[in-house]
Design a protein around this motif. Structure first.
Motif, mmCIF file in Angstrom:
data_model
loop_
_atom_site.group_PDB
_atom_site.id
_atom_site.type_symbol
_atom_site.label_atom_id
_atom_site.label_comp_id
_atom_site.label_asym_id
_atom_site.label_seq_id
_atom_site.Cartn_x
_atom_site.Cartn_y
_atom_site.Cartn_z
ATOM 1 N N PHE A 323 22.854 79.883 72.335
ATOM 2 C CA PHE A 323 21.647 79.781 72.961
ATOM 3 C C PHE A 323 21.802 77.988 73.280
ATOM 4 C CE2 PHE A 323 17.156 78.077 71.117
ATOM 5 C CZ PHE A 323 16.517 78.854 71.605
ATOM 6 N N ALA A 324 22.414 77.362 73.023
ATOM 7 C CA ALA A 324 21.661 75.982 73.771
ATOM 8 C C ALA A 324 22.449 76.272 75.354
ATOM 9 C CB ALA A 324 22.908 74.788 73.237
ATOM 10 N N VAL A 325 23.311 77.044 75.796
ATOM 11 C CA VAL A 325 23.948 77.333 76.992
ATOM 12 C C VAL A 325 23.009 77.792 77.393
ATOM 13 C CG1 VAL A 325 24.916 78.600 78.763
ATOM 14 C CG2 VAL A 325 26.061 77.175 76.162
ATOM 15 N N GLU A 326 22.015 79.218 76.941
ATOM 16 C CA GLU A 326 20.771 79.394 78.294
ATOM 17 C C GLU A 326 19.606 78.471 77.988
ATOM 18 O OE1 GLU A 326 19.756 82.809 75.486
ATOM 19 O OE2 GLU A 326 21.399 84.312 76.436
ATOM 20 N N GLN A 327 19.593 77.864 77.173
ATOM 21 C CA GLN A 327 18.281 76.275 77.203
ATOM 22 C C GLN A 327 18.272 75.856 78.541
ATOM 23 O OE1 GLN A 327 18.539 75.144 73.118
ATOM 24 N NE2 GLN A 327 16.364 75.151 72.787
ATOM 25 N N LEU A 341 14.174 75.802 85.348
ATOM 26 C CA LEU A 341 14.837 76.015 86.566
ATOM 27 C C LEU A 341 15.427 77.866 86.950
ATOM 28 C CD1 LEU A 341 18.010 73.896 84.632
ATOM 29 C CD2 LEU A 341 16.321 73.504 86.937
ATOM 30 N N ALA A 342 14.152 78.178 86.399
ATOM 31 C CA ALA A 342 14.230 79.550 86.587
ATOM 32 C C ALA A 342 12.668 80.321 86.640
ATOM 33 C CB ALA A 342 14.081 80.079 85.209
ATOM 34 N N ASP A 343 13.378 81.240 87.899
ATOM 35 C CA ASP A 343 11.789 81.918 88.693
ATOM 36 C C ASP A 343 11.469 83.558 88.035
ATOM 37 O OD1 ASP A 343 10.832 80.157 90.948
ATOM 38 O OD2 ASP A 343 13.449 80.663 90.911
ATOM 39 N N ILE A 344 12.331 84.132 87.736
ATOM 40 C CA ILE A 344 12.324 84.878 87.480
ATOM 41 C C ILE A 344 13.964 84.806 86.061
ATOM 42 C CG2 ILE A 344 13.774 87.268 88.254
ATOM 43 C CD1 ILE A 344 12.871 87.436 90.705
ATOM 44 N N VAL A 345 13.039 85.544 84.587
ATOM 45 C CA VAL A 345 13.816 85.752 83.675
ATOM 46 C C VAL A 345 13.901 87.098 82.889
ATOM 47 C CG1 VAL A 345 14.415 84.981 80.851
ATOM 48 C CG2 VAL A 345 13.442 83.048 82.682
ATOM 49 N N VAL A 346 15.183 87.278 82.607
ATOM 50 C CA VAL A 346 15.909 88.510 82.462
ATOM 51 C C VAL A 346 15.397 88.348 80.939
ATOM 52 C CG1 VAL A 346 16.680 90.890 82.257
ATOM 53 C CG2 VAL A 346 16.188 89.140 84.838
ATOM 54 N N ALA A 347 15.814 88.917 80.339
ATOM 55 C CA ALA A 347 15.628 89.009 77.834
ATOM 56 C C ALA A 347 15.297 90.064 77.341
ATOM 57 C CB ALA A 347 14.549 87.500 77.942
ATOM 58 N N ARG A 351 15.818 87.070 71.961
ATOM 59 C CA ARG A 351 15.729 86.214 72.028
ATOM 60 C C ARG A 351 15.343 85.135 73.088
ATOM 61 N NH1 ARG A 351 21.475 84.373 72.113
ATOM 62 N NH2 ARG A 351 21.329 82.542 70.985
ATOM 63 N N LEU A 352 13.602 85.871 73.697
ATOM 64 C CA LEU A 352 12.754 85.937 74.191
ATOM 65 C C LEU A 352 11.775 84.801 73.379
ATOM 66 C CD1 LEU A 352 11.165 84.838 77.074
ATOM 67 C CD2 LEU A 352 10.232 87.385 76.341
ATOM 68 N N VAL A 353 11.361 85.501 72.274
ATOM 69 C CA VAL A 353 10.631 85.168 71.380
ATOM 70 C C VAL A 353 11.121 83.642 70.661
ATOM 71 C CG1 VAL A 353 10.032 85.263 69.204
ATOM 72 C CG2 VAL A 353 9.854 86.696 70.555
ATOM 73 N N ASP A 354 12.386 83.800 70.965
ATOM 74 C CA ASP A 354 13.029 82.761 69.741
ATOM 75 C C ASP A 354 13.041 81.429 70.900
ATOM 76 O OD1 ASP A 354 14.119 83.854 67.697
ATOM 77 O OD2 ASP A 354 16.586 83.916 68.725
ATOM 78 N N HIS A 355 13.112 81.217 72.344
ATOM 79 C CA HIS A 355 13.063 80.417 73.593
ATOM 80 C C HIS A 355 11.703 80.244 73.456
ATOM 81 C CE1 HIS A 355 17.041 80.561 75.183
ATOM 82 N NE2 HIS A 355 17.086 80.866 75.261
ATOM 83 N N ASN A 357 9.391 80.002 70.906
ATOM 84 C CA ASN A 357 9.153 79.336 69.544
ATOM 85 C C ASN A 357 10.600 77.603 69.440
ATOM 86 O OD1 ASN A 357 7.024 80.672 68.974
ATOM 87 N ND2 ASN A 357 8.857 81.966 68.079
ATOM 88 N N LYS A 358 11.589 77.580 69.854
ATOM 89 C CA LYS A 358 12.302 76.474 70.476
ATOM 90 C C LYS A 358 13.184 76.113 70.991
ATOM 91 C CE LYS A 358 14.335 79.332 66.149
ATOM 92 N NZ LYS A 358 15.490 80.492 65.762
ATOM 93 N N THR A 359 12.310 76.550 72.375
ATOM 94 C CA THR A 359 12.749 75.889 73.395
ATOM 95 C C THR A 359 11.733 75.022 73.888
ATOM 96 O OG1 THR A 359 14.527 77.279 74.319
ATOM 97 C CG2 THR A 359 14.167 75.710 75.805
ATOM 98 N N GLN A 360 11.714 73.705 73.937
ATOM 99 C CA GLN A 360 10.700 72.705 74.470
ATOM 100 C C GLN A 360 10.755 72.898 75.197
ATOM 101 O OE1 GLN A 360 9.233 69.431 72.990
ATOM 102 N NE2 GLN A 360 9.325 70.708 71.005
ATOM 103 N N GLY A 361 9.620 72.937 76.499
ATOM 104 C CA GLY A 361 9.676 72.702 77.509
ATOM 105 C C GLY A 361 9.639 74.203 78.198
ATOM 106 N N PHE A 362 10.325 74.982 77.064
ATOM 107 C CA PHE A 362 9.629 76.568 78.117
ATOM 108 C C PHE A 362 8.677 77.453 78.138
ATOM 109 C CE2 PHE A 362 10.272 81.353 77.744
ATOM 110 C CZ PHE A 362 10.705 81.090 78.832
#
Ligand code: ATP
Length: 658
Positions: A323-327, A341-347, A351-355, A357-362
């Motif tokens: 997870f941390a690497v993906e963040q 750092l991403a224009d296009i996210v493939v998910a 995992r998408l819901v996790d990001h 809720n949990k990835t600050q700034g996403f």
């Protein structure tokens, strides 16, 4: 008092009582005359004793009819309540009663129904008697037909212990035909035949030279029909920039239903890369959601390839990495400010819901395209509420990276105020080979003026699916014990490989894998959740390279997986649903190539299976017969292998428990 009553039109009897009396007398006279005539007739043809019997029975019948008529007249004179009581008295005394609906509605207890039954039996025999008389008398004159008509309701009443008020007959209710909304009923048609409907790259306007060059270096000279239809439609919606669609309106959402292997991936990759390549600031502007890690990885690779050299950044968020690497690949934080750092996210949805809720700034506040591949499967997994989380993140205000130039509010009714200033529209692009036509399911996606591209024209009464043009389908009728021998026969004798074989469970896949391995002579591997993601990845690679002749899989490899060179698919276990069947057999006959699919079907499954496939719109399912003698040479070895298999499975089970 009765809850409700039914007024019956009694004809002229009601209008004039005296008229009714004279009519009854007329009727009685006629009956008597007829009885006499019959008596005379039987005199001439029968013995004396028979004549005597006939006389007695006719007399009793006439007497009975007379009594009935007298009673009817008496009843008419009585007030309604009294009439009911008298019926009950007569009933108890086992007297035949003329049923009127009012009386029947009042009879409801079990005791009464018992009585009713008795009465019914009696009436049944009486009606039978009357019928015999009518038949024996031959010609039917007018009054008689009236009598018969009067007897009709009695006859129908005797057929059931329930009485239908209002005289309606039980009818089978016709199936309600579904009415499709216009956009589903009238799709933009896509040619199913890939080979004869290729569009040269040069004939498609608006494709930038960089992308065209990339396509050519990948060996793509022509667009497939689905690409030729969908790419311009998506590009049209960004003609005036990312903010407004054609004519200044919010762009329409796009749904695509086209056969497996028809090239749907490039139909969204090309226009999305082209639409975003001129962006200035890096923000998540396209999000692709797929049901499995393997599929997400496959689509990520295609995006990555076509975005290379454009400056666009593609990130995979499917749980392949920690997870941390993906963040860290999604955003960076500098001086307390996060930057995408991403224009296009493939998910994948989880995992998408996790990001979210949990990835600050996403942030998804700049999202322009939401692509849902394998859309019907994604709708089924809607209980994870991933779409509502995405929508919430898209229209969230006051956080995220930097300050947005344009405010963004959830779309509502269009007003002058709501259109000014313009806000970034979110356009949904849905893709599947088996896109549902269930409006209830589609409604969950909140589509905006959707436009459907489809290669089938489903009618309102039946849902048809897309089958690849180059696919030949067979079913093989067999017994459970012969199935393993059949698959060995296909590989060792008929030399069909590489074969992708599907079972209905991972246990079945594992047992078959062990059995084929113990038998020997075939390079075999299994593919299921028994393997970890990296083992699965390696297995797919080896299969693609031709190192594996037979890959035994669960439905984990049924959807979307694009393995080049699969010439044959075998459904070792017949699939239960048409959608599963279409995706499984669709692993062959891809990109306009030919392929063959066999389904092993047990005797009891044949009828249902054939109907399912034919109703689903299959262009031609054929029966394939394998002669028992073809399997004979393999039987003795197979018996030995079965014993060995038992031992191996025992060991595995013991090992698991230990
Ligand atoms: N225009 C083209 N010319 C040649 N090959 C193509 C073209 N477009 C796609 N392909 C190839 O066709 C194959 C199938 O494409 P893709 O995986 O996009 O199909 P799909 O419609 O998404 O299938 P599924 O419904 O099974 O997911 C891929 O190997 C892809 O590289």
């Amino acid at each position: 008092m009765a809850l409700f009553m039914i007024n019956r039109y009694l004809g002229e009897e009601e209008e004039s009582k005296s008229n009714g009396e004279s009519r009854s007398k007329d009727l009685l006279n006629k009956l008597q005359e007829r009885a006499k005539a019959r008596q005379q007739l039987s005199h001439a043809t029968k013995e004396e004793s028979d004549v005597q019997d006939s006389k007695t029975s006719e007399r009793s019948r006439v007497g009975k009819t007379k009594r009935n008529l007298e009673r009817q007249e008496k009843e008419k004179k009585q007030p309604k309540k009294k009439r009911k009581e008298s019926v009950r008295e007569q009933d108890d005394g086992n007297v035949d009663v003329d049923d009127t609906p009012v009386e029947q509605a009042d009879l409801g207890t079990s005791e009464q129904s018992g009585r009713k039954k008795k009465k019914k039996d009696k009436k049944g025999s009486a009606t039978q008697e009357e019928k015999q008389h009518t038949e024996s008398s031959g010609a039917v004159d007018e009054p008689e037909s009236q009598t018969t008509a009067d007897a009709q309701p009695e006859r129908s009443n005797t057929s059931s212990s329930f009485f239908v008020l209002g005289g309606f007959e039980n009818k089978t209710i016709p199936k309600v035909q579904r009415v499709l909304p216009k956009w589903l009923a009238e799709p933009d048609m896509i040619q199913r035949d890939v080979k004869s409907n290729l569009i040269p790259l040069g004939d498609m306007p608006g494709i930038c030279p960089l992308l065209r060059k990339k396509l050519e270096t990948n060996g793509i000279q022509n667009f497939f029909p689905v690409q030729a239809e969908v790419i311009p439609a998506v590009l049209e919606s960004v003609n005036s920039g990312l903010l407004i669609g054609q004519g200044g309106y919010r762009p329409r959402d796009i749904c695509v239903s086209a056969p497996t292997g028809s090239g749907k991936t490039l139909a969204f990759v090309i226009p999305v890369v082209q639409a975003l390549m001129m962006r200035v600031v890096c923000e998540v502007r396209a999000l692709v959601v797929l049901p499995t890690k393997e599929l997400a990885q496959q689509v990520y690779k295609v995006f990555y390839h076509y975005a290379e050299g454009t400056g666009l950044k593609v990130v995979l968020a499917a749980g392949k990495k920690p997870f941390a690497v993906e963040q860290a690949t999604l955003l960076e934080v500098r001086g307390g400010v996060s930057r995408s750092l991403a224009d296009i996210v493939v998910a994948t949805p989880g995992r998408l819901v996790d990001h979210i809720n949990k990835t600050q700034g996403f942030s998804l506040q700049h999202l322009r395209f939401l692509i849902i591949d394998e859309a019907d499967r994604m709708i089924d997994s809607m209980q994870q509420a991933w779409l509502s989380q995405v929508t919430k993140a898209v229209y969230k205000s006051g956080c995220g990276s930097g300050v947005s130039l344009f405010r963004r509010v959830e779309p509502g009714p269009i007003t002058v105020a709501s259109l000014s200033p313009p806000q970034m529209p979110l356009q949904k692009l849905l893709f599947s080979a088996t896109l549902t036509q269930n409006p209830e399911k589609l409604q969950q996606l909140g589509l905006h003026q959707p436009r459907l591209f489809s290669s089938t024209h489903s009618s309102a009464s039946e849902e048809k699916f897309n089958f690849p043009q180059g696919l030949t389908e067979y079913y093989v009728c067999c017994t459970l014990s012969k199935k393993p021998l059949l698959i060995l026969h296909f590989l060792l004798r008929l030399k069909f490989y590489p074969v992708l074989c599907f079972t209905n469970s991972r246990e079945a896949a594992h047992r078959l894998f062990l059995l084929v391995k113990l038998y020997g002579g075939v390079e075999v591997a299994e593919f299921s959740s028994r393997l970890n993601p990296s083992e699965r990845q390696k297995t797919l690679k080896n299969f693609e390279k031709g190192k594996i002749q037979l890959l035994i899989s669960t439905d984990a490899a049924a959807r979307g997986i694009d393995i080049k060179g699969v010439k044959c698919v075998i459904n070792y276990d017949a699939p239960q649903y048409i959608r599963t069947y279409i995706h499984r057999v669709g692993r062959t006959a891809r990109a306009g190539k030919a392929g063959v699919a066999f389904t092993f079907v047990l005797g009891v499954q044949v009828e249902r299976f054939v109907k399912m496939v034919q109703d689903g719109g299959s262009p031609g399912l054929q029966k394939q017969t394998i002669k028992p003698e073809s399997l004979r040479g393999m039987e003795s070895r197979y018996e030995d292998v079965l014993v060995e298999l038992g031992r191996v499975i025992k060991e595995e089970t013991a090992h698991k428990h230990f």
